[in-house]
Design a protein around this motif. Structure first.
Motif, PDB file in Angstrom:
ATOM      1  N   UNK A   1      30.271  45.873  37.667  1.00 50.51           N
ATOM      2  CA  UNK A   1      30.790  44.605  37.151  1.00 50.51           C
ATOM      3  C   UNK A   1      32.315  44.654  37.091  1.00 50.51           C
ATOM      4  N   UNK A   2      32.850  45.771  36.613  1.00 52.61           N
ATOM      5  CA  UNK A   2      34.310  45.942  36.578  1.00 52.61           C
ATOM      6  C   UNK A   2      34.874  45.963  37.993  1.00 52.61           C
ATOM      7  N   UNK A   3      34.168  46.630  38.914  1.00 51.38           N
ATOM      8  CA  UNK A   3      34.628  46.692  40.304  1.00 51.38           C
ATOM      9  C   UNK A   3      34.733  45.298  40.917  1.00 51.38           C
ATOM     10  N   UNK A   4      33.797  44.417  40.536  1.00 50.15           N
ATOM     11  CA  UNK A   4      33.813  43.058  41.082  1.00 50.15           C
ATOM     12  C   UNK A   4      34.984  42.241  40.556  1.00 50.15           C
ATOM     13  N   UNK A   5      35.556  42.670  39.430  1.00 46.02           N
ATOM     14  CA  UNK A   5      36.672  41.940  38.832  1.00 46.02           C
ATOM     15  C   UNK A   5      38.031  42.510  39.218  1.00 46.02           C
ATOM     16  N   UNK A   6      38.045  43.651  39.924  1.00 45.67           N
ATOM     17  CA  UNK A   6      39.295  44.351  40.202  1.00 45.67           C
ATOM     18  C   UNK A   6      39.352  44.764  41.668  1.00 45.67           C
ATOM     19  N   UNK A   7      40.521  45.174  42.106  1.00 46.72           N
ATOM     20  CA  UNK A   7      40.665  45.819  43.409  1.00 46.72           C
ATOM     21  C   UNK A   7      40.306  47.277  43.221  1.00 46.72           C
ATOM     22  N   UNK A   8      39.172  47.688  43.775  1.00 45.80           N
ATOM     23  CA  UNK A   8      38.647  48.999  43.405  1.00 45.80           C
ATOM     24  C   UNK A   8      37.835  49.602  44.539  1.00 45.80           C
ATOM     25  N   UNK A   9      37.506  50.888  44.370  1.00 47.96           N
ATOM     26  CA  UNK A   9      36.598  51.597  45.256  1.00 47.96           C
ATOM     27  C   UNK A   9      35.622  52.376  44.380  1.00 47.96           C
ATOM     28  N   UNK A  10      34.342  52.401  44.782  1.00 48.47           N
ATOM     29  CA  UNK A  10      33.298  53.031  43.978  1.00 48.47           C
ATOM     30  C   UNK A  10      32.642  54.144  44.780  1.00 48.47           C
ATOM     31  N   UNK A  11      32.528  55.333  44.175  1.00 51.94           N
ATOM     32  CA  UNK A  11      31.835  56.461  44.793  1.00 51.94           C
ATOM     33  C   UNK A  11      30.806  57.016  43.823  1.00 51.94           C
ATOM     34  N   UNK A  12      29.592  57.263  44.319  1.00 50.39           N
ATOM     35  CA  UNK A  12      28.527  57.874  43.527  1.00 50.39           C
ATOM     36  C   UNK A  12      28.421  59.332  43.958  1.00 50.39           C
ATOM     37  N   UNK A  13      28.850  60.251  43.103  1.00 50.99           N
ATOM     38  CA  UNK A  13      28.947  61.651  43.488  1.00 50.99           C
ATOM     39  C   UNK A  13      27.610  62.376  43.460  1.00 50.99           C
ATOM     40  N   UNK A  14      26.513  61.658  43.206  1.00 51.27           N
ATOM     41  CA  UNK A  14      25.189  62.228  43.431  1.00 51.27           C
ATOM     42  C   UNK A  14      24.753  62.033  44.880  1.00 51.27           C
ATOM     43  N   UNK A  15      25.490  61.210  45.622  1.00 46.36           N
ATOM     44  CA  UNK A  15      25.194  60.975  47.041  1.00 46.36           C
ATOM     45  C   UNK A  15      26.028  61.928  47.896  1.00 46.36           C
TER      46      UNK A  15
ATOM     47  N   UNK B   1      41.680  50.696  41.528  1.00 47.01           N
ATOM     48  CA  UNK B   1      40.905  51.410  40.516  1.00 47.01           C
ATOM     49  C   UNK B   1      39.852  52.237  41.242  1.00 47.01           C
ATOM     50  N   UNK B   2      39.877  53.548  41.065  1.00 50.00           N
ATOM     51  CA  UNK B   2      38.906  54.435  41.694  1.00 50.00           C
ATOM     52  C   UNK B   2      37.808  54.738  40.675  1.00 50.00           C
ATOM     53  N   UNK B   3      36.574  54.352  40.993  1.00 49.26           N
ATOM     54  CA  UNK B   3      35.433  54.553  40.106  1.00 49.26           C
ATOM     55  C   UNK B   3      34.594  55.691  40.659  1.00 49.26           C
ATOM     56  N   UNK B   4      34.437  56.762  39.869  1.00 50.66           N
ATOM     57  CA  UNK B   4      33.681  57.939  40.285  1.00 50.66           C
ATOM     58  C   UNK B   4      32.480  58.097  39.363  1.00 50.66           C
ATOM     59  N   UNK B   5      31.294  57.851  39.895  1.00 54.64           N
ATOM     60  CA  UNK B   5      30.048  57.919  39.125  1.00 54.64           C
ATOM     61  C   UNK B   5      29.476  59.330  39.184  1.00 54.64           C
ATOM     62  N   UNK B   6      28.908  59.798  38.059  1.00 55.97           N
ATOM     63  CA  UNK B   6      28.353  61.145  37.917  1.00 55.97           C
ATOM     64  C   UNK B   6      29.396  62.187  38.318  1.00 55.97           C
ATOM     65  N   UNK B   7      30.580  62.053  37.733  1.00 53.78           N
ATOM     66  CA  UNK B   7      31.714  62.883  38.127  1.00 53.78           C
ATOM     67  C   UNK B   7      31.515  64.351  37.776  1.00 53.78           C
ATOM     68  N   UNK B   8      30.591  64.650  36.853  1.00 53.15           N
ATOM     69  CA  UNK B   8      30.358  66.051  36.514  1.00 53.15           C
ATOM     70  C   UNK B   8      29.764  66.835  37.684  1.00 53.15           C
ATOM     71  N   UNK B   9      29.298  66.135  38.734  1.00 51.01           N
ATOM     72  CA  UNK B   9      28.767  66.808  39.917  1.00 51.01           C
ATOM     73  C   UNK B   9      29.863  67.540  40.697  1.00 51.01           C
TER      74      UNK B   9
END
Length: 394
Positions: A36-50, A71-79
Motif C-alpha cells: 500500500x505504501x509502495x503504491x503511494x510512493x516512488x519505490x521498489x519492493x523485494x521479497x528476500x524469501x524469493x 523508497x526501497x522496501x525489503x521484505x523478510x530482511x532477516x533472510x
C-alpha cells in the motif's frame, strides 16, 4: 481491506527517519501494508524469501546505488543479515547528497533476531515500528466478539466460518513450529514446543511458574526460559513485567505470561465457537489478554506496560507508563457491573495513578468515585489514541 492504524505510524516515521523497521508475526499484514505504501510512493519492493529477489542483491551496493531517490522496501530482511552493513553505507552516502529521510522500509517477522542484526549497523539511522494484528478500532465495535474468538490475523478474522478460521490458525501454528522456528536455528522439537505453548495457554494471564512448566515438560528451568524467550521474540507470547518502582510495598516479582493473539490462544485449546469459549475455564484470562493487547496497541509509541500486584492482594491488570510520564491504572473485568474492589483503590494510590479505569463489558461510561471511571473497551481505546503525538518527558 481494513484500514490499518500502523500505516500512518510508518508514514510518519519515514518522514522523519532514513530507515524504518516494521516488525510483526507472519501473516499479520506487513506485506499488504508495505505494498500500500509502495503504491503511494516512488519505490521498489523485494521479497528476500524469493531466490530471484535475493539474486538481485548479490552486489547490493551496485543495485541500491541505482535506486537512490526511491523508497526501497525489503521484505523478510532477516533472510540476508549481511545486508545491514551495506544499508548503513547507503544511508550515509544518501545523507551526503541531502537525502535524509524515507530511504528504506525493512520488514521482519522475528523481532529480537532482527533487532540484534540491525541495532549496531543502523544505530541512529532507524526507527522500529511494531505491527499488531487487526485491532478493535480497525474492524468496528460490532465485531468485538468475532475478533476476540478468531483473533486479529486477517485471514483468520475474515474466514468464511468459525471452522475455517480455526483450521487456518491450526495450520499457522503448525507452520511456525515445523518450518519458521527451525529456520531461525533453535533445535527444539516441534511437539515439545507445542506442548509448552499449550501449557502457557491453559495458564493465560497467570504468573510465570518456570518450575511447574519444567516439571510438566521434563526439562530444566533454563530450557523453559529459552523456550519462552523464543516465543516472546517472535511476538507470539507477551511476558508482562511487574511494576518495579519503589512504592514501599512487597511486590510480586514474577512476570505474567499471555499468548498475545486470542485466536491463537483458542486454537491451542481447541475452542472453535463462542459457546465453547464462554464455557471454558480460560474465558476470563482470554478476555483479559484480549483487552490488554488491544490497549497496549492503542497506547502511544514508547509507552511501557506493566502489571501491579502486592503480596497483600492489591492488584492492577495493566499499568501504562505513557511517554509524557503519565501513569494509567487499568483493571479489566468481563462483567456488566461497574464495580471495583478495595484492592483496586489501594493499588492506584500506591502508584499515584494519573488515570484510573475499569474496562468492563457494559456500554456506558460510569464514574466510580475517587477519580476512577468504568469504560467500555472501545471507549478506552479511543482515549488512548487521543494521547498520540503528546510531548515526551524524560
Amino acid at each position: 481491506m481494513y484500514p490499518r492504524s500502523t500505516l500512518q505510524t510508518v508514514l510518519s516515521a519515514l518522514a522523519e527517519q532514513a530507515a524504518v523497521v516494521l516488525l510483526g508475526p507472519r501473516q499479520v499484514g506487513k506485506t499488504t501494508l508495505a505494498l500500500d505504501i509502495a503504491a503511494q510512493t516512488t519505490s521498489v519492493y523485494l521479497d528476500l524469501e524469493r531466490d530471484a529477489d535475493q539474486r538481485v542483491l548479490i552486489e547490493p551496493d551496485l543495485y541500491l546505488d541505482e535506486q537512490t531517490g526511491k523508497l526501497v522496501i525489503l521484505d523478510e530482511v532477516q533472510q540476508m543479515p549481511g545486508l545491514f552493513a551495506n544499508l548503513r553505507g547507503q544511508i550515509d552516502m544518501r545523507r551526503r547528497k541531502g537525502l535524509r529521510t524515507g530511504q528504506f522500509l525493512l520488514l521482519g517477522s522475528a523481532s529480537n533476531v532482527l533487532l540484534h542484526q540491525s541495532a549496531e549497523s543502523l544505530a541512529g539511522r532507524v526507527r522500529y515500528v511494531e505491527m499488531p494484528p487487526l485491532q478493535l478500532d480497525e474492524v468496528g465495535r460490532d465485531q468485538m466478539t468475532r475478533l476476540w474468538l478468531r483473533g486479529g490475523f486477517p485471514d483468520s478474522f475474515q474466514a468464511a466460518s468459525d471452522r475455517a478460521s480455526l483450521t487456518w490458525r491450526e495450520d499457522f501454528l503448525r507452520t511456525y513450529l515445523e518450518r519458521d522456528i527451525p529456520a531461525l536455528g533453535p533445535r527444539v522439537p516441534a511437539t515439545t514446543l507445542r506442548r509448552f505453548w499449550t501449557m502457557l495457554a491453559h495458564a493465560q494471564g497467570g504468573l510465570l511458574n518456570a518450575a511447574a512448566l519444567a516439571e510438566g515438560l521434563g526439562v530444566s528451568g533454563q530450557t523453559i526460559g529459552r523456550y519462552l524467550d523464543l516465543l516472546v521474540d517472535l511476538m507470539l507470547v507477551r511476558r508482562l513485567a511487574p511494576w518495579h518502582q519503589n512504592v514501599g510495598k512487597r511486590l510480586v516479582k514474577s512476570p505474567k505470561v499471555y499468548v498475545r493473539d486470542s485466536g491463537l490462544l483458542h486454537a491451542l485449546l481447541g475452542l472453535e465457537s463462542a459457546e465453547s469459549l464462554l464455557g471454558h475455564p480460560v474465558a476470563g484470562g482470554s478476555w483479559e489478554g484480549f483487552c490488554l493487547e488491544t490497549l497496549i496497541a492503542a497506547a502511544p509509541m514508547g509507552s511501557a506496560p506493566f502489571f501491579y500486584r502486592t503480596s497483600a492482594g492489591a492488584e492492577l491488570d495493566l499499568v501504562l507508563r505513557l511517554p509524557n510520564a503519565e501513569t494509567w491504572a487499568i483493571e479489566i473485568k468481563r462483567t456488566t457491573a461497574p464495580k471495583v474492589s478495595r484492592g483496586f483503590h489501594l493499588a492506584t494510590a500506591d502508584i499515584q495513578a494519573d488515570r484510573r479505569i475499569l474496562v468492563y463489558a457494559g456500554a456506558r461510561e460510569v464514574p466510580l468515585g475517587d477519580g476512577a471511571r468504568a469504560m467500555p473497551l472501545d471507549a478506552t481505546v479511543t482515549l488512548l489514541r487521543q494521547q498520540q503525538g503528546l510531548p515526551h518527558q524524560s
